[in-house]
Design an enzyme around this catalytic site. Structure first.
Site, PDB file in Angstrom:
ATOM      1  CB  ALA A  99      -0.954   0.002   1.342  1.00 25.37           C
ATOM      2  CE  LYS A 100       5.603   4.873  -0.923  1.00 24.77           C
ATOM      3  NZ  LYS A 100       6.949   4.080  -0.333  1.00 24.77           N
ATOM      4  N   GLY A 101       0.507   5.990   0.001  1.00 20.46           N
ATOM      5  CA  GLY A 101      -0.510   6.985   0.232  1.00 20.46           C
ATOM      6  C   GLY A 101       0.090   8.084   0.645  1.00 20.46           C
TER       7      GLY A 101
END
Ligand code: NAD
Length: 415
Positions: A99-101
């Protein structure tokens, strides 16, 4: 960056004849969360911010890793970065997905108290889209242990008192004392350094006297330079958002770091090096180039200028597909991001385990475990490189994607 990661994935999927049904799953991101949230600025005015969390795949375990604060961050970048995380955790053999954000903003435009309110409100807006057994963020560009402390405090405060301490592992990269891991700060840079050292050893050489240039002198750039210079390698060029510095006789890493501290991390104005134009950076004569800043820095526009024999990708996605093909034709070795900078997520995994088990690990123990794990992943990748006569990125992708394919085959698709 999204084009780059998809081109890399397609190349591997074709090479390993990936099951077309599994290919469909891995091409898609599972969840793309976009939140718009209001924050009261110091002026009393309200501003609406946009935050992202993209969860690519969790077949191997909870979604994992970075939140970045950057004005150029958009959903496409977050998707690409999330996908790279899936490959990275798989390659490292961790029980995590990707995941990334982050938030689209320039942190230099805000005061510390504004950044705290922005971070806390973003955490609140994400709500149960993150969780210690579901999606565990960590620091990335322009976020640090302070950011993680605010996130963990906000997340835990929203839980009933009896459940708070059970949620400490909601983020990794926290300050030591607030559940952080001794050595998490240096784990990415140590891993980059170790990959470089192991590569030279595989060529029957060592680091003594090797020259290197580094783009980005933040967490990854600084710690990589620190460990390399301890082994006798010489920093001769460094670039950040504000300046590009060069000294063919060497730049002292500790002195430069001390210079940056009171200047919000900027290298500009350092006296013991000459300032050159940013265009000159990639063409500098050196042994090792370490991109440790943003994505898409090495492209068909500058790949032909690079003089280094080895590129060690500290950053995520610093080399685009066309740039890489020029470099490979020129016989320049690239240690790819998903291998080279995986010390960060391995350190994060150790912190998560420490919190989950209520343990406290000492620095020496952490560094030994990290070294052992990184050597194991490097050696496995090296074996695929040698057996198949392929480049390092192809080998790393083959290992990462094959592991995920195997798990899908074992478990099948629900229902
Ligand atoms: P950071 O915010 O600590 O430092 C970033 C550095 O890059 C700063 O020196 C900044 O001035 C410089 N920079 C930014 N844009 C630039 C540009 N266009 N040209 C030149 N320099 C520029 O960030 P970090 O945590 O060191 O992360 C750097 C890279 O490493 C990112 O790609 C990140 O995704 C990757 N990474 C970080 C970690 C980690 O544990 N922090 C782990 C794995 C990968």
């Amino acid at each position: 960056m999204y084009n780059t990661v998809m081109q890399q994935f397609t190349k591997t999927a074709d090479a390993i004849k990936l099951d077309p049904e599994i290919r469909k799953i891995l091409e898609a991101t599972t969840n793309e969360i976009v939140v718009h949230f209001p924050v009261k600025l110091d002026s009393g005015k309200i501003k609406i911010f946009t935050g992202y969390r993209v969860q690519h795949n969790n077949v191997l375990g909870p979604y994992k890793e970075g939140l970045r604060y950057h004005p150029s961050l958009n959903i496409g970048d977050a998707k690409a970065l999330a996908m790279w995380m899936t490959w990275k955790t798989s390659l490292a053999g961790l029980p995590y997905g990707g995941a990334k954000g982050g938030i689209q903003l320039d942190p230099r435009e805000y005061s510390l108290s504004e950044l705290e309110r922005i971070t806390r409100r973003f955490t609140y807006a994400l709500g149960d889209n993150i969780g210690p057994e579901y999606d565990i963020p960590a620091p990335d560009v322009n976020t640090n242990e302070q950011t993680m402390a605010w996130i963990s405090d906000t997340y835990m405060s929203a839980k009933p008192s009896s459940e708070r301490s059970r949620n400490k592992h909601i983020v990794t990269g926290k300050p030591v004392g607030s559940g952080g891991l001794e050595g998490r700060d240096r784990s990415t840079g140590f891993g980059v350094f170790l990959n470089i050292k192991l590569w030279y050893e595989s060529q029957n050489e060592n680091l003594d006297g090797k020259t290197f240039i580094v783009q980005g002198f933040g967490n990854v750039g600084y710690w990589t330079s620190y460990f390399l210079s301890k082994e006798g390698a010489i920093l001769i060029g460094v670039q950040d958002t504000h300046a590009t510095l060069y000294n063919k006789n060497g730049i002292d890493v500790a002195n430069l770091h001390n210079h940056c501290k009171p200047r919000k991390g900027s290298i500009k104005g350092y006296a013991d090096a000459r300032e050159i134009t940013s265009e000159e950076f990639f063409g500098l004569e050196c042994n090792i180039l370490i991109p440790a800043a943003m994505g898409n820095q090495i492209t068909c526009d500058n790949a032909h200028k690079i003089k280094a024999e080895l590129i060690a990708e500290g950053a995520n996605g610093p080399t685009d597909f066309e740039g890489e093909s020029i470099l490979l034709d020129r016989k320049i070795t690239i240690i790819p991001d998903i291998l080279c900078n995986s010390g960060g997520v391995i350190g994060s995994y150790f912190e998560w385990l420490q919190n989950r088990n209520g343990e406290i690990w000492h620095l020496e123990e952490v560094m030994l475990k990290l070294e052992k794990k990184m050597i194991e992943v490097f050696k496995k990748t090296e074996l695929i490189v040698k057996e198949n006569h392929i480049d390092w990125r192809s080998a790393a992708y083959i290992m990462a994607i094959t592991r995920i394919e195997t798990v899908y085959r074992q478990r099948g698709i629900f229902p």
